[in-house]
Structure formats: C-alpha cells, structure tokens
Motif scaffolding. Sequence first.
Motif, PDB file in Angstrom:
ATOM      1  N   ALA A  29       1.706  -0.959  -0.299  1.00  0.00           N
ATOM      2  CA  ALA A  29      -0.030  -0.229  -0.153  1.00  0.00           C
ATOM      3  C   ALA A  29       0.634   1.419  -0.412  1.00  0.00           C
ATOM      4  O   ALA A  29       0.220   2.559  -0.088  1.00  0.00           O
ATOM      5  CB  ALA A  29      -1.109  -0.518   1.446  1.00  0.00           C
ATOM      6  N   GLY A  30       2.150   1.243   0.065  1.00  0.00           N
ATOM      7  CA  GLY A  30       2.730   2.447   0.553  1.00  0.00           C
ATOM      8  C   GLY A  30       2.741   3.148   1.447  1.00  0.00           C
ATOM      9  O   GLY A  30       2.169   3.191   2.805  1.00  0.00           O
ATOM     10  N   ARG A  31       4.013   4.047   1.993  1.00  0.00           N
ATOM     11  CA  ARG A  31       4.349   4.763   3.030  1.00  0.00           C
ATOM     12  C   ARG A  31       4.477   3.748   4.355  1.00  0.00           C
ATOM     13  O   ARG A  31       3.659   3.911   5.518  1.00  0.00           O
ATOM     14  CB  ARG A  31       3.281   5.611   3.269  1.00  0.00           C
ATOM     15  CG  ARG A  31       3.189   6.883   2.195  1.00  0.00           C
ATOM     16  CD  ARG A  31       2.768   7.681   1.927  1.00  0.00           C
ATOM     17  NE  ARG A  31       2.941   9.055   0.525  1.00  0.00           N
ATOM     18  CZ  ARG A  31       1.888   9.319   0.137  1.00  0.00           C
ATOM     19  NH1 ARG A  31       0.973   9.356   0.922  1.00  0.00           N
ATOM     20  NH2 ARG A  31       2.823  10.394  -0.813  1.00  0.00           N
ATOM     21  N   PHE A  32       4.630   2.800   4.392  1.00  0.00           N
ATOM     22  CA  PHE A  32       4.225   1.465   6.024  1.00  0.00           C
ATOM     23  C   PHE A  32       5.452   2.412   6.765  1.00  0.00           C
ATOM     24  O   PHE A  32       5.463   2.249   7.901  1.00  0.00           O
ATOM     25  CB  PHE A  32       4.811   0.555   5.267  1.00  0.00           C
ATOM     26  CG  PHE A  32       4.820  -0.542   6.802  1.00  0.00           C
ATOM     27  CD1 PHE A  32       3.979  -1.292   7.559  1.00  0.00           C
ATOM     28  CD2 PHE A  32       6.075  -1.369   6.801  1.00  0.00           C
ATOM     29  CE1 PHE A  32       3.355  -1.717   7.746  1.00  0.00           C
ATOM     30  CE2 PHE A  32       5.674  -2.009   8.168  1.00  0.00           C
ATOM     31  CZ  PHE A  32       4.814  -2.189   8.876  1.00  0.00           C
ATOM     32  N   LYS A  33       6.605   2.715   6.566  1.00  0.00           N
ATOM     33  CA  LYS A  33       7.839   3.290   6.700  1.00  0.00           C
ATOM     34  C   LYS A  33       7.164   4.544   7.327  1.00  0.00           C
ATOM     35  O   LYS A  33       8.290   5.542   8.384  1.00  0.00           O
ATOM     36  CB  LYS A  33       8.915   3.172   6.375  1.00  0.00           C
ATOM     37  CG  LYS A  33       9.577   2.229   5.972  1.00  0.00           C
ATOM     38  CD  LYS A  33      11.284   1.611   5.540  1.00  0.00           C
ATOM     39  CE  LYS A  33      11.787   0.209   5.844  1.00  0.00           C
ATOM     40  NZ  LYS A  33      13.173   0.083   5.309  1.00  0.00           N
ATOM     41  N   SER A  34       6.336   5.391   7.163  1.00  0.00           N
ATOM     42  CA  SER A  34       6.529   6.788   7.127  1.00  0.00           C
ATOM     43  C   SER A  34       4.463   6.709   8.209  1.00  0.00           C
ATOM     44  O   SER A  34       4.710   8.163   8.195  1.00  0.00           O
ATOM     45  CB  SER A  34       6.866   7.801   6.400  1.00  0.00           C
ATOM     46  OG  SER A  34       5.836   7.336   5.431  1.00  0.00           O
ATOM     47  N   THR A  35       4.426   5.502   8.673  1.00  0.00           N
ATOM     48  CA  THR A  35       2.865   5.484   9.507  1.00  0.00           C
ATOM     49  C   THR A  35       3.126   5.695  10.571  1.00  0.00           C
ATOM     50  O   THR A  35       3.895   4.411  11.493  1.00  0.00           O
ATOM     51  CB  THR A  35       2.147   4.576   8.888  1.00  0.00           C
ATOM     52  OG1 THR A  35       2.114   5.006   6.649  1.00  0.00           O
ATOM     53  CG2 THR A  35       1.090   4.470   9.008  1.00  0.00           C
ATOM     54  N   LEU A  36       2.526   5.760  11.474  1.00  0.00           N
ATOM     55  CA  LEU A  36       2.334   5.648  12.729  1.00  0.00           C
ATOM     56  C   LEU A  36       1.517   4.943  13.052  1.00  0.00           C
ATOM     57  O   LEU A  36       0.245   4.713  12.693  1.00  0.00           O
ATOM     58  CB  LEU A  36       2.284   7.139  13.642  1.00  0.00           C
ATOM     59  CG  LEU A  36       2.833   7.049  15.212  1.00  0.00           C
ATOM     60  CD1 LEU A  36       4.102   6.807  15.768  1.00  0.00           C
ATOM     61  CD2 LEU A  36       2.390   8.521  15.642  1.00  0.00           C
ATOM     62  N   ILE A  50       7.227   2.907  15.455  1.00  0.00           N
ATOM     63  CA  ILE A  50       6.809   3.392  13.576  1.00  0.00           C
ATOM     64  C   ILE A  50       7.658   1.817  13.140  1.00  0.00           C
ATOM     65  O   ILE A  50       8.532   1.456  14.172  1.00  0.00           O
ATOM     66  CB  ILE A  50       7.284   4.643  12.928  1.00  0.00           C
ATOM     67  CG1 ILE A  50       7.002   4.755  12.124  1.00  0.00           C
ATOM     68  CG2 ILE A  50       8.936   5.368  13.676  1.00  0.00           C
ATOM     69  CD1 ILE A  50       7.557   6.811  11.494  1.00  0.00           C
ATOM     70  N   CYS A  51       8.342   1.832  12.011  1.00  0.00           N
ATOM     71  CA  CYS A  51       8.488   0.609  11.090  1.00  0.00           C
ATOM     72  C   CYS A  51       9.836   1.610  10.587  1.00  0.00           C
ATOM     73  O   CYS A  51      10.097   2.640  10.251  1.00  0.00           O
ATOM     74  CB  CYS A  51       8.395   0.451  10.567  1.00  0.00           C
ATOM     75  SG  CYS A  51       9.097  -1.145   9.415  1.00  0.00           S
ATOM     76  N   ARG A  52      10.860   0.776  11.670  1.00  0.00           N
ATOM     77  CA  ARG A  52      11.954   1.272  10.910  1.00  0.00           C
ATOM     78  C   ARG A  52      13.241   1.133  10.351  1.00  0.00           C
ATOM     79  O   ARG A  52      14.010   1.490   9.741  1.00  0.00           O
ATOM     80  CB  ARG A  52      13.082   1.684  12.277  1.00  0.00           C
ATOM     81  CG  ARG A  52      12.948   2.288  13.447  1.00  0.00           C
ATOM     82  CD  ARG A  52      12.414   4.041  13.091  1.00  0.00           C
ATOM     83  NE  ARG A  52      13.324   4.431  12.682  1.00  0.00           N
ATOM     84  CZ  ARG A  52      13.504   5.933  12.493  1.00  0.00           C
ATOM     85  NH1 ARG A  52      12.798   6.137  11.379  1.00  0.00           N
ATOM     86  NH2 ARG A  52      14.876   6.383  11.625  1.00  0.00           N
ATOM     87  N   ASP A  53      12.539  -0.699   9.811  1.00  0.00           N
ATOM     88  CA  ASP A  53      13.510  -1.413   8.440  1.00  0.00           C
ATOM     89  C   ASP A  53      12.704  -2.982   8.678  1.00  0.00           C
ATOM     90  O   ASP A  53      11.697  -3.448   9.269  1.00  0.00           O
ATOM     91  CB  ASP A  53      14.386  -1.714   9.489  1.00  0.00           C
ATOM     92  CG  ASP A  53      15.617  -2.296   7.942  1.00  0.00           C
ATOM     93  OD1 ASP A  53      14.815  -2.110   7.028  1.00  0.00           O
ATOM     94  OD2 ASP A  53      16.137  -3.081   8.180  1.00  0.00           O
ATOM     95  N   ASP A  67      11.249  -4.074  11.873  1.00  0.00           N
ATOM     96  CA  ASP A  67      11.621  -3.655  13.031  1.00  0.00           C
ATOM     97  C   ASP A  67      11.047  -2.922  13.709  1.00  0.00           C
ATOM     98  O   ASP A  67      10.475  -1.574  12.781  1.00  0.00           O
ATOM     99  CB  ASP A  67      12.920  -2.989  13.291  1.00  0.00           C
ATOM    100  CG  ASP A  67      14.161  -4.168  12.872  1.00  0.00           C
ATOM    101  OD1 ASP A  67      13.453  -5.234  13.618  1.00  0.00           O
ATOM    102  OD2 ASP A  67      15.275  -3.916  11.992  1.00  0.00           O
ATOM    103  N   LEU A  68      10.163  -2.097  15.035  1.00  0.00           N
ATOM    104  CA  LEU A  68       8.758  -1.380  15.185  1.00  0.00           C
ATOM    105  C   LEU A  68       9.859  -1.048  15.887  1.00  0.00           C
ATOM    106  O   LEU A  68      10.465  -0.987  17.002  1.00  0.00           O
ATOM    107  CB  LEU A  68       7.819  -1.602  15.217  1.00  0.00           C
ATOM    108  CG  LEU A  68       7.546  -2.678  14.254  1.00  0.00           C
ATOM    109  CD1 LEU A  68       6.070  -3.582  14.784  1.00  0.00           C
ATOM    110  CD2 LEU A  68       6.916  -1.714  13.105  1.00  0.00           C
TER     111      LEU A  68
END
Length: 178
Positions: A29-36, A50-53, A67-68
């Motif tokens: 869906a996108g933007r997974f690493k910038s979603t809280l 938030i996802c870091r990796d 990694d969250l």
Amino acid sequence: MVPGIVFGGDAEPLAIQLPFNELLKRLKAGRFKSTLFNLKVDGHDDVRVICRDVQRDVVKDLPTHFDLMRLRRTSRINLFIHVDFINEETAPGLKKGGVLTIVRQEVELEVLAGDIPDHITVDLADKQIGDVIHISDVTLPDGAKPTIDRDFVIANISAPRGLRADDGDEGEEEAAEE
C-alpha cells in the motif's frame, strides 16, 4: 507469520509476529515506514510505533523480519516524506515546452511523531523555464525541518534539448558538437 521486534522507549525489546499477508498488504500500500501505528499486544500496554526497517528475502523480495520503534507523540524522528507537485498544467515554463526534472521524489525531514505529514507540496503555478525549486521555496508543515542544513534542490524546469540548441550562440553549438 513474520517475526519482528519492538524496541525503544523505556521498555525492554519485545518479540512479536504479524500475519504474512497483512504485512505484505500494508507494505504494498506504500508509506509503511512513515506511518505511526497503535500496537496492541496481549499483556502489555498499548504503544505507538513506527517501522524502522523491513528485512526482505534476497531472491523473492518478500518480508522476512521487521523492526518497530516505540514513540511518544512528542518524539522527534527523521522520515522520508513524499513530494507532490501541483499546478503542472498552469506552469508557464511547462506550457512553453519546458521539462520538469525532479531531483528528489522524497525529502528527509525531522518531524514530531504526532504530526507526521503525508506529503509536502510544491506549487509550480508561476514557474518559468530555468527556475530551480529549493527546499527553502517549499512551505513545510509546522514542526518539520529538513535534516540537511544546506538549501538543496528538489526540482527544476529546464528547456527541452532541441530548444537549448536553437537558443544558444554558435560558440555553445560548436562546444556541443565536439
């Protein structure tokens, strides 16, 4: 199930698992690493993460581990935020045949965890051929600032290749031929 870890904050790291299909759907869906996200784990307090990796299989490119990081709403974090360009159809430089060259599709910003912007917007309404759009020309959301100190370029509007050769002096044309 895909294994993962929740770290940071005042608590010990916590090993968790997410259903593979759910994780893959959110990644696509996108933007997974910038979603809280709000994370609820049985026997633990609800936390914001938030996802870091996301580690992926080298051949299949499917997620194998994630990694969250725990956050408070007042935490400041660095994230890559997508850049949207608006009013391309009304930009005088583009109407004259200019070409929009996007240098940075995403910009790394330091933001508050509670106020993560979905995107930043660059307005091209009055941009001419030869205009360069720097980060200082963009209105950033409240509380957001670029992680890079210099005034870097996001995009520019340049003349099309054929127009550049027609407008140049003969000295420039000779140099281009050599």
